[in-house]
Scaffold this motif. Structure first.
Motif, PDB file in Angstrom:
ATOM      1  N   LEU A 256      -4.377  -5.085  -6.763  1.00  0.00           N
ATOM      2  CA  LEU A 256      -3.376  -5.506  -5.787  1.00  0.00           C
ATOM      3  C   LEU A 256      -2.090  -4.706  -5.973  1.00  0.00           C
ATOM      4  O   LEU A 256      -1.503  -4.202  -5.011  1.00  0.00           O
ATOM      5  CB  LEU A 256      -3.109  -7.007  -5.928  1.00  0.00           C
ATOM      6  CG  LEU A 256      -2.073  -7.586  -4.981  1.00  0.00           C
ATOM      7  CD1 LEU A 256      -2.548  -7.478  -3.539  1.00  0.00           C
ATOM      8  CD2 LEU A 256      -1.778  -9.044  -5.318  1.00  0.00           C
ATOM      9  N   VAL A 257      -1.677  -4.592  -7.245  1.00  0.00           N
ATOM     10  CA  VAL A 257      -0.447  -3.848  -7.537  1.00  0.00           C
ATOM     11  C   VAL A 257      -0.579  -2.407  -7.049  1.00  0.00           C
ATOM     12  O   VAL A 257       0.319  -1.864  -6.399  1.00  0.00           O
ATOM     13  CB  VAL A 257      -0.144  -3.885  -9.054  1.00  0.00           C
ATOM     14  CG1 VAL A 257       0.990  -2.926  -9.399  1.00  0.00           C
ATOM     15  CG2 VAL A 257       0.206  -5.299  -9.485  1.00  0.00           C
ATOM     16  N   ILE A 258      -1.735  -1.806  -7.312  1.00  0.00           N
ATOM     17  CA  ILE A 258      -1.954  -0.413  -6.887  1.00  0.00           C
ATOM     18  C   ILE A 258      -1.877  -0.286  -5.371  1.00  0.00           C
ATOM     19  O   ILE A 258      -1.252   0.614  -4.826  1.00  0.00           O
ATOM     20  CB  ILE A 258      -3.325   0.084  -7.392  1.00  0.00           C
ATOM     21  CG1 ILE A 258      -3.278   0.232  -8.904  1.00  0.00           C
ATOM     22  CG2 ILE A 258      -3.697   1.405  -6.752  1.00  0.00           C
ATOM     23  CD1 ILE A 258      -4.635   0.261  -9.535  1.00  0.00           C
ATOM     24  N   LEU A 259      -2.493  -1.261  -4.694  1.00  0.00           N
ATOM     25  CA  LEU A 259      -2.466  -1.231  -3.223  1.00  0.00           C
ATOM     26  C   LEU A 259      -1.038  -1.295  -2.712  1.00  0.00           C
ATOM     27  O   LEU A 259      -0.643  -0.562  -1.809  1.00  0.00           O
ATOM     28  CB  LEU A 259      -3.258  -2.408  -2.657  1.00  0.00           C
ATOM     29  CG  LEU A 259      -4.753  -2.240  -2.516  1.00  0.00           C
ATOM     30  CD1 LEU A 259      -5.349  -3.468  -1.877  1.00  0.00           C
ATOM     31  CD2 LEU A 259      -5.059  -1.008  -1.666  1.00  0.00           C
ATOM     32  N   ILE A 260      -0.241  -2.216  -3.320  1.00  0.00           N
ATOM     33  CA  ILE A 260       1.137  -2.387  -2.851  1.00  0.00           C
ATOM     34  C   ILE A 260       1.959  -1.130  -3.156  1.00  0.00           C
ATOM     35  O   ILE A 260       2.697  -0.642  -2.305  1.00  0.00           O
ATOM     36  CB  ILE A 260       1.772  -3.631  -3.500  1.00  0.00           C
ATOM     37  CG1 ILE A 260       1.034  -4.891  -3.025  1.00  0.00           C
ATOM     38  CG2 ILE A 260       3.255  -3.731  -3.150  1.00  0.00           C
ATOM     39  CD1 ILE A 260       1.398  -6.146  -3.778  1.00  0.00           C
ATOM     40  N   VAL A 261       1.783  -0.616  -4.363  1.00  0.00           N
ATOM     41  CA  VAL A 261       2.569   0.554  -4.767  1.00  0.00           C
ATOM     42  C   VAL A 261       2.239   1.769  -3.901  1.00  0.00           C
ATOM     43  O   VAL A 261       3.125   2.478  -3.434  1.00  0.00           O
ATOM     44  CB  VAL A 261       2.339   0.871  -6.265  1.00  0.00           C
ATOM     45  CG1 VAL A 261       2.961   2.213  -6.630  1.00  0.00           C
ATOM     46  CG2 VAL A 261       2.934  -0.227  -7.122  1.00  0.00           C
ATOM     47  N   THR A 262       0.950   1.995  -3.679  1.00  0.00           N
ATOM     48  CA  THR A 262       0.585   3.215  -2.936  1.00  0.00           C
ATOM     49  C   THR A 262       0.658   3.012  -1.432  1.00  0.00           C
ATOM     50  O   THR A 262       0.667   3.974  -0.686  1.00  0.00           O
ATOM     51  CB  THR A 262      -0.843   3.665  -3.288  1.00  0.00           C
ATOM     52  OG1 THR A 262      -1.730   2.606  -2.935  1.00  0.00           O
ATOM     53  CG2 THR A 262      -0.979   3.975  -4.755  1.00  0.00           C
ATOM     54  N   MET A 263       0.701   1.743  -0.993  1.00  0.00           N
ATOM     55  CA  MET A 263       0.771   1.431   0.449  1.00  0.00           C
ATOM     56  C   MET A 263      -0.297   2.185   1.224  1.00  0.00           C
ATOM     57  O   MET A 263      -0.049   2.761   2.270  1.00  0.00           O
ATOM     58  CB  MET A 263       2.157   1.765   1.007  1.00  0.00           C
ATOM     59  CG  MET A 263       3.243   0.858   0.490  1.00  0.00           C
ATOM     60  SD  MET A 263       2.885  -0.877   0.747  1.00  0.00           S
ATOM     61  CE  MET A 263       3.802  -1.168   2.232  1.00  0.00           C
ATOM     62  N   ASP A 264      -1.483   2.166   0.702  1.00  0.00           N
ATOM     63  CA  ASP A 264      -2.575   2.901   1.321  1.00  0.00           C
ATOM     64  C   ASP A 264      -2.840   2.419   2.743  1.00  0.00           C
ATOM     65  O   ASP A 264      -3.057   3.191   3.651  1.00  0.00           O
ATOM     66  CB  ASP A 264      -3.844   2.725   0.480  1.00  0.00           C
ATOM     67  CG  ASP A 264      -4.954   3.629   0.944  1.00  0.00           C
ATOM     68  OD1 ASP A 264      -4.745   4.855   0.879  1.00  0.00           O
ATOM     69  OD2 ASP A 264      -5.982   3.131   1.384  1.00  0.00           O
ATOM     70  N   ARG A 265      -2.770   1.076   2.923  1.00  0.00           N
ATOM     71  CA  ARG A 265      -3.138   0.528   4.236  1.00  0.00           C
ATOM     72  C   ARG A 265      -2.141   0.952   5.309  1.00  0.00           C
ATOM     73  O   ARG A 265      -2.489   1.299   6.404  1.00  0.00           O
ATOM     74  CB  ARG A 265      -3.204  -0.990   4.169  1.00  0.00           C
ATOM     75  CG  ARG A 265      -4.354  -1.490   3.326  1.00  0.00           C
ATOM     76  CD  ARG A 265      -4.030  -2.852   2.767  1.00  0.00           C
ATOM     77  NE  ARG A 265      -2.784  -2.820   2.036  1.00  0.00           N
ATOM     78  CZ  ARG A 265      -1.901  -3.792   2.045  1.00  0.00           C
ATOM     79  NH1 ARG A 265      -2.105  -4.842   2.773  1.00  0.00           N
ATOM     80  NH2 ARG A 265      -0.809  -3.712   1.334  1.00  0.00           N
ATOM     81  N   LYS A 266      -0.831   0.872   4.941  1.00  0.00           N
ATOM     82  CA  LYS A 266       0.185   1.164   5.934  1.00  0.00           C
ATOM     83  C   LYS A 266       0.102   2.631   6.387  1.00  0.00           C
ATOM     84  O   LYS A 266       0.160   2.938   7.562  1.00  0.00           O
ATOM     85  CB  LYS A 266       1.566   0.874   5.346  1.00  0.00           C
ATOM     86  CG  LYS A 266       2.627   0.707   6.407  1.00  0.00           C
ATOM     87  CD  LYS A 266       3.961   0.389   5.772  1.00  0.00           C
ATOM     88  CE  LYS A 266       5.076   0.561   6.765  1.00  0.00           C
ATOM     89  NZ  LYS A 266       6.375   0.526   6.117  1.00  0.00           N
ATOM     90  N   LYS A 267      -0.089   3.494   5.416  1.00  0.00           N
ATOM     91  CA  LYS A 267      -0.179   4.923   5.730  1.00  0.00           C
ATOM     92  C   LYS A 267      -1.316   5.190   6.693  1.00  0.00           C
ATOM     93  O   LYS A 267      -1.211   5.978   7.606  1.00  0.00           O
ATOM     94  CB  LYS A 267      -0.403   5.713   4.447  1.00  0.00           C
ATOM     95  CG  LYS A 267       0.889   6.291   3.913  1.00  0.00           C
ATOM     96  CD  LYS A 267       0.587   7.300   2.843  1.00  0.00           C
ATOM     97  CE  LYS A 267       1.544   7.148   1.688  1.00  0.00           C
ATOM     98  NZ  LYS A 267       0.893   6.740   0.452  1.00  0.00           N
TER      99      LYS A 267
END
Lengths: 331, 257
Positions: free
Chosen positions: A277-288
């Motif tokens: 979860l932390v990785i997802l939030i940090v990298t913001m993969d979804r938003k990009k």
């Protein structure tokens, strides 16, 4: 030192699984949950064969092909029976739970004292004395690099080009006169072959199979892919597959540090999930991803949109019309 | 030679929204014709292209190419002899792959996609020349991902890709509609050049009446699933944008708009 070695060992074993997840998640854009079933399937094949004193290297090949068949099943369920990608994976994952318990004969099967790819007469002769502790890590390094280079090579072939194209733009595959469903099945097959092989190697390194190995595997795979790709996306000379391998090692290191910091190892799945979860939030993969989709539509050229109204007199079609006309065939 | 024979197509059959678009629809397009198709929204232009390409199913009728019945062929099988360019420039190219990779895929159409190297190095010079002829500067961007090109550049590339291998039919589905007027003009000229050079039988759906009048050897106007105007040869030459506009207005009055 031993912690460092074990992080490297496990990180690289999971990297092979990560390469498989990279194919489905990044190339095919297919969130494949089959992984949670095919990873322990590999482990159970290893345990079943090795406990019967069969060749441990043969177990690696058997699990690779078993995984390929598993991937074909997921693909057929999705492509031929038109079941949604997530559901196809869930069905296979659930069914495989029975398959891997049946394969090993029980829910937990240790293989202590048996010959594995890390511990056999040949390996022990080559890595004797002071070298002995490094045998495992060297062998894993060779297998992982081999998998990585084979995947790199495949993705540069004509067949690999079509695999990349089907995730990028399905229409192109149809326009080229090929069945996009078939290519998805091939991709899922290669992916699950890698994952199952990774499970087989993992069981040989850990020297046991356990039915509870499965859940969370796909999360580890996704985490490796996302860490790897977002950390190294700026470095153009680095292959994406290398990024995935390093991402996997880094992820294992994070988990190891959390355990080292005093968390009980029974909390492993929670650590896995929160870290992801932390990785997802940090990298913001979804938003990009969303932004880049918009850019595709815009052609990445802001001017195009701005100039459209002026040219409407010439008969340029507003977007709304397309929806009106395109709506009927979809319904 | 492309023939559509006695095509019936009903959308949402069996529901309150049932809508019969084609009833006994017939069309025949000869070798080497460049047909432009106009018509209001919902007139069946895109549906007709989808019937030809096999993207939608039909209830009755048959589709023939040079006498061979292809009605039962799947869309991807039909595309082996058909090239198609879409309205959305993103549909004709792979955004994450570079220009050379995209062209290599198009170049291998109709052949086996096996385990040989994806890029044929001997063809790169040919690709560069082809791109240079466009005058868009694409020949200097051969190794950048297509996703970072502009819509016009991508559409030009899509057009090149669709016609790179010998095809029997080129289908243009409002392929200039999403482009700015200047780029649209450029793509239209490029289309005309390619079609004439390669002598491909072409069907172009467009909302731009000027393009429909000034390009092509035959013009169709569609309305509610029927062809209400079919001009070719000298008759087509004489057609003016105003004639078609007037016809459009007549139809609108009939329908009560």
């Amino acid at each position: 030192m031993s912690l460092f070695l074990s992080v490297l060992e496990q990180g690289m074993i999971y990297a092979i699984m990560g390469l498989g997840v990279y194919i489905t998640y990044k190339i095919l854009d297919f969130p494949d949950l089959t992984v949670d079933g095919s990873f322990p399937l590999g482990a159970s094949i290893a345990a079943a064969m090795i406990s019967r004193d069969m060749n441990p290297l043969l177990a690696v090949f058997v699990s690779f092909f078993a995984g390929a068949i598993v991937g074909i099943c997921t693909g057929v369920i999705h492509v031929k029976f038109k079941v949604r990608d997530l559901l196809a994976g869930i069905i296979m994952m659930t069914a495989l739970y029975t398959v891997h318990i049946r394969t090993s004969g029980r829910a937990n099967l240790p293989i202590y004292g048996k010959a594995t790819i890390f511990d056999n007469a040949i390996v022990n002769r080559v890595f004797s004395g002071a070298l002995a502790p490094y045998a495992t890590v060297v062998i894993i390094f060779i297998i992982t690099m081999l998998s990585k280079y084979l995947l790199d090579w495949y993705l540069s072939t004509k067949s690999g080009f079509m695999l990349r194209a089907v995730g990028d733009n399905e229409t192109i595959v149809t326009s080229t006169g090929l069945d996009k469903g078939m290519i998805k099945i091939i991709g899922l097959s290669i992916s699950n072959a890698l994952v199952t092989m990774s499970g087989c190697i993992y069981a040989q390194q850990q020297r046991f199979y356990d039915a509870s190995m499965g859940p969370g595997t796909v999360v580890i795979g996704l985490a490796s892919v996302i860490i790897g790709l977002s950390l190294f996306k700026k470095i153009s000379f680095m292959r994406v597959t290398s990024s995935v391998v390093i991402g996997s090692i880094l992820y294992k290191a994070c988990v190891a540090l959390a355990i080292k910091a005093g968390l009980p190892s029974t909390d492993l799945k929670m650590i896995t999930a929160i870290l992801f979860l932390v990785i997802l939030i940090v990298t913001m993969d979804r938003k990009k991803k969303r932004i880049s989709a918009d850019q595709y539509f815009d052609g990445g050229d802001g001017k195009t949109g701005g100039n459209l109204p002026a040219g409407a007199a010439g008969g340029d079609q507003p977007a709304g019309n397309e929806a009106a006309e395109g709506g009927a065939p979809n319904a | 030679m492309l023939e559509l024979k006695h095509i019936d197509k009903t959308y949402n059959a069996g529901t309150v929204n049932e809508h019969e678009l084609f009833h006994d629809f017939n069309l025949s397009i000869g070798e080497g014709e460049f047909v432009s198709v106009v018509g209001s929204n919902g007139s069946g232009k895109t549906s007709m292209l989808n019937v030809i390409c096999g993207s939608i199913d039909i209830e009755k009728g048959s589709v023939l190419i040079n006498g061979t019945d292809i009605t039962n062929q799947k869309d991807f099988q039909r595309h082996r002899r058909i090239g198609r360019v879409f309205q959305d420039p993103a549909k004709g190219t792979c955004p994450s792959m570079n220009i050379v990779e995209n062209l290599s895929i198009a170049d291998n159409k109709g052949r086996r996609f096996g385990l040989s190297r994806g890029i044929n190095r001997q063809r790169i010079d040919f690709y560069r020349e082809t791109l240079a002829a466009l005058g868009l500067g694409l020949e200097n961007k051969m190794d950048i991902p297509v996703g970072s090109l502009s819509g016009g550049q991508r559409q030009a590339l899509a057009l090149i890709m669709a016609t790179l291998t010998p095809i029997e039919f080129l289908i243009l589905d409002e392929h200039t509609a999403a482009l700015d007027p200047k780029t649209a003009e450029l793509i239209m000229e490029l289309t005309d050049r390619i079609v004439k050079e390669k002598k491909i039988t072409t069907i172009m759906v467009t909302h731009n009446l000027r393009y429909a009048v000034s390009y092509g050897s035959r013009m169709l106007m569609m309305h509610q699933g029927n062809i209400i105007l079919d001009k070719s040869g000298e008759e087509k030459e004489k057609l003016q944008v105003d004639d078609i506009l007037n016809l459009f207005n007549e139809i609108s009055i009939e329908v009560g708009n």
